[in-house]
Scaffold this motif. Sequence first.
Motif, PDB file in Angstrom:
ATOM      1  N   ALA A 176       4.526   2.568 -17.081  1.00 16.72           N
ATOM      2  CA  ALA A 176       4.393   1.320 -16.335  1.00 16.72           C
ATOM      3  C   ALA A 176       3.712   0.237 -17.172  1.00 16.72           C
ATOM      4  CB  ALA A 176       3.598   1.568 -15.053  1.00 16.72           C
ATOM      5  N   ALA A 217       1.687   6.121 -15.655  1.00 17.77           N
ATOM      6  CA  ALA A 217       0.921   4.900 -15.898  1.00 17.77           C
ATOM      7  C   ALA A 217       1.223   4.317 -17.269  1.00 17.77           C
ATOM      8  CB  ALA A 217      -0.575   5.193 -15.750  1.00 17.77           C
ATOM      9  N   VAL A 224       7.868   1.764  -8.389  1.00 17.70           N
ATOM     10  CA  VAL A 224       7.612   3.069  -8.983  1.00 17.70           C
ATOM     11  C   VAL A 224       7.876   4.111  -7.912  1.00 17.70           C
ATOM     12  CG1 VAL A 224       5.896   4.583 -10.038  1.00 17.70           C
ATOM     13  CG2 VAL A 224       5.871   2.129 -10.543  1.00 17.70           C
ATOM     14  N   GLY A 241      -0.537   7.833  -6.579  1.00 18.80           N
ATOM     15  CA  GLY A 241      -0.443   6.427  -6.174  1.00 18.80           C
ATOM     16  C   GLY A 241      -1.797   5.752  -6.092  1.00 18.80           C
ATOM     17  N   ARG A 262       5.151  -5.725  -6.290  1.00 16.95           N
ATOM     18  CA  ARG A 262       5.093  -4.350  -6.779  1.00 16.95           C
ATOM     19  C   ARG A 262       5.087  -3.377  -5.603  1.00 16.95           C
ATOM     20  NH1 ARG A 262      -0.360  -5.678 -10.036  1.00 16.95           N
ATOM     21  NH2 ARG A 262      -0.754  -6.492  -7.958  1.00 16.95           N
ATOM     22  N   LEU A 274      11.033   4.294 -12.622  1.00 19.68           N
ATOM     23  CA  LEU A 274      10.396   2.982 -12.692  1.00 19.68           C
ATOM     24  C   LEU A 274      11.485   1.939 -12.882  1.00 19.68           C
ATOM     25  CD1 LEU A 274       8.455   5.221 -14.334  1.00 19.68           C
ATOM     26  CD2 LEU A 274       6.948   3.245 -14.399  1.00 19.68           C
ATOM     27  N   TYR A 301       2.148  -3.694 -14.208  1.00 16.74           N
ATOM     28  CA  TYR A 301       0.902  -4.075 -13.542  1.00 16.74           C
ATOM     29  C   TYR A 301       0.736  -5.587 -13.440  1.00 16.74           C
ATOM     30  CZ  TYR A 301      -0.383   0.834 -14.062  1.00 16.74           C
ATOM     31  OH  TYR A 301      -0.411   2.210 -13.984  1.00 16.74           O
ATOM     32  N   LEU A 315      -0.256  -1.431  -6.081  1.00 12.12           N
ATOM     33  CA  LEU A 315       1.128  -1.529  -5.628  1.00 12.12           C
ATOM     34  C   LEU A 315       1.212  -1.273  -4.129  1.00 12.12           C
ATOM     35  CD1 LEU A 315       1.353  -1.123  -8.748  1.00 12.12           C
ATOM     36  CD2 LEU A 315       3.510   0.069  -8.308  1.00 12.12           C
ATOM     37  N   TYR A 317      -3.475   5.638  -9.886  1.00 11.31           N
ATOM     38  CA  TYR A 317      -2.895   4.860 -10.981  1.00 11.31           C
ATOM     39  C   TYR A 317      -2.107   3.638 -10.522  1.00 11.31           C
ATOM     40  CZ  TYR A 317      -4.103   8.983 -13.715  1.00 11.31           C
ATOM     41  OH  TYR A 317      -4.784  10.003 -14.304  1.00 11.31           O
ATOM     42  N   PHE A 318      -1.780   3.578  -9.230  1.00 11.06           N
ATOM     43  CA  PHE A 318      -0.961   2.466  -8.748  1.00 11.06           C
ATOM     44  C   PHE A 318      -1.517   1.905  -7.447  1.00 11.06           C
ATOM     45  CE2 PHE A 318       1.740   5.326 -11.230  1.00 11.06           C
ATOM     46  CZ  PHE A 318       2.258   4.444 -12.170  1.00 11.06           C
ATOM     47  N   PHE A 377       5.145   1.070  -4.550  1.00  8.75           N
ATOM     48  CA  PHE A 377       5.058   2.489  -4.919  1.00  8.75           C
ATOM     49  C   PHE A 377       5.687   3.283  -3.784  1.00  8.75           C
ATOM     50  CE2 PHE A 377       3.050   6.655  -4.893  1.00  8.75           C
ATOM     51  CZ  PHE A 377       3.114   7.041  -6.228  1.00  8.75           C
TER      52      PHE A 377
END
Length: 284
Positions: free
Chosen positions: A174, A171, A51, A199, A185, A82, A180, A206, A202-203, A187
């Motif tokens: 994704a 999100a 991402v 980041g 993964r 993405l 997920y 990653l 929501y990530f 970011f």
Amino acid sequence: MTGISISENHVRRLAHEVGRELIAARDRKVVEHRRRQLEPRTEVVPEVVVVEVDGGRIRTRAAGAGPGVHEAQNKEDKVACLATLSGPTFATDPCPEPPDGFQCPRRVRRLVQQMKGLAGEATAPETRGEPAPPVPPSDEPRERPRWSPERLARTCVASLETSASFGPMMAAEAQERHFYEAPRRAFVADGQAYNWTIGRGYFGALEPIADFRHAVCYVFSAAAAVSPDEAAGWSQYRVWMRACWQGRVGDVLTELDQWQARLGEPPPCEAVRAEERRDPRRVV
């Protein structure tokens, strides 16, 4: 091809109509994501995902003001990419030395000019007659086996909304693509603070990776600011860039702190003129 005449206004109305539909579908997915009701649009769980997010500038004009440009404004847009990837894993670093693209003076200078400008200001495009710093000869073969992952599929999300609203959009996209659940993964973003707020929010699962091209721009500008001439600046850039590529960022920051102590702190006032923005104290 059919001989049917379609006016510009008709095309414009259709574009706005489709745009409103896309916005409504995007916002509906965000609501479903928050309610944990969003269904994946594919059954395949990707092996590797990334991402990426960055902000930019876009020119806008007033809506409903008739033909022409009215109330033109510069606004910040946010774009997320993405992508699903395919590639092997390695027990050791498959590329311990920086790629050739970061060691070519002409390409690096052009990259810096395009991404942030030398010393943070806009510069004239490179001319053909412009000399390049000397590059020491290398015995390494130019062709290297491919080690980087191959991109399989990519979708993008873009908006003029704030980062608080843009994070859920990313999100939702994704989640729809099973990001997920992927075993590998990442970011990727530059140093902008709100990118990393997205980041973390929501990530967080990653692997966070800084966009190396942005680091190159800062390292190149700092090396030029502390060096007496272009050749010395290029040599210093290669040392610092290589250290960053190999993960020795702390060494570079320590040297920059030492240079800041030697040069002094930058003036507290805001830099307005070009020579003020090129002040080595500010650049470092």
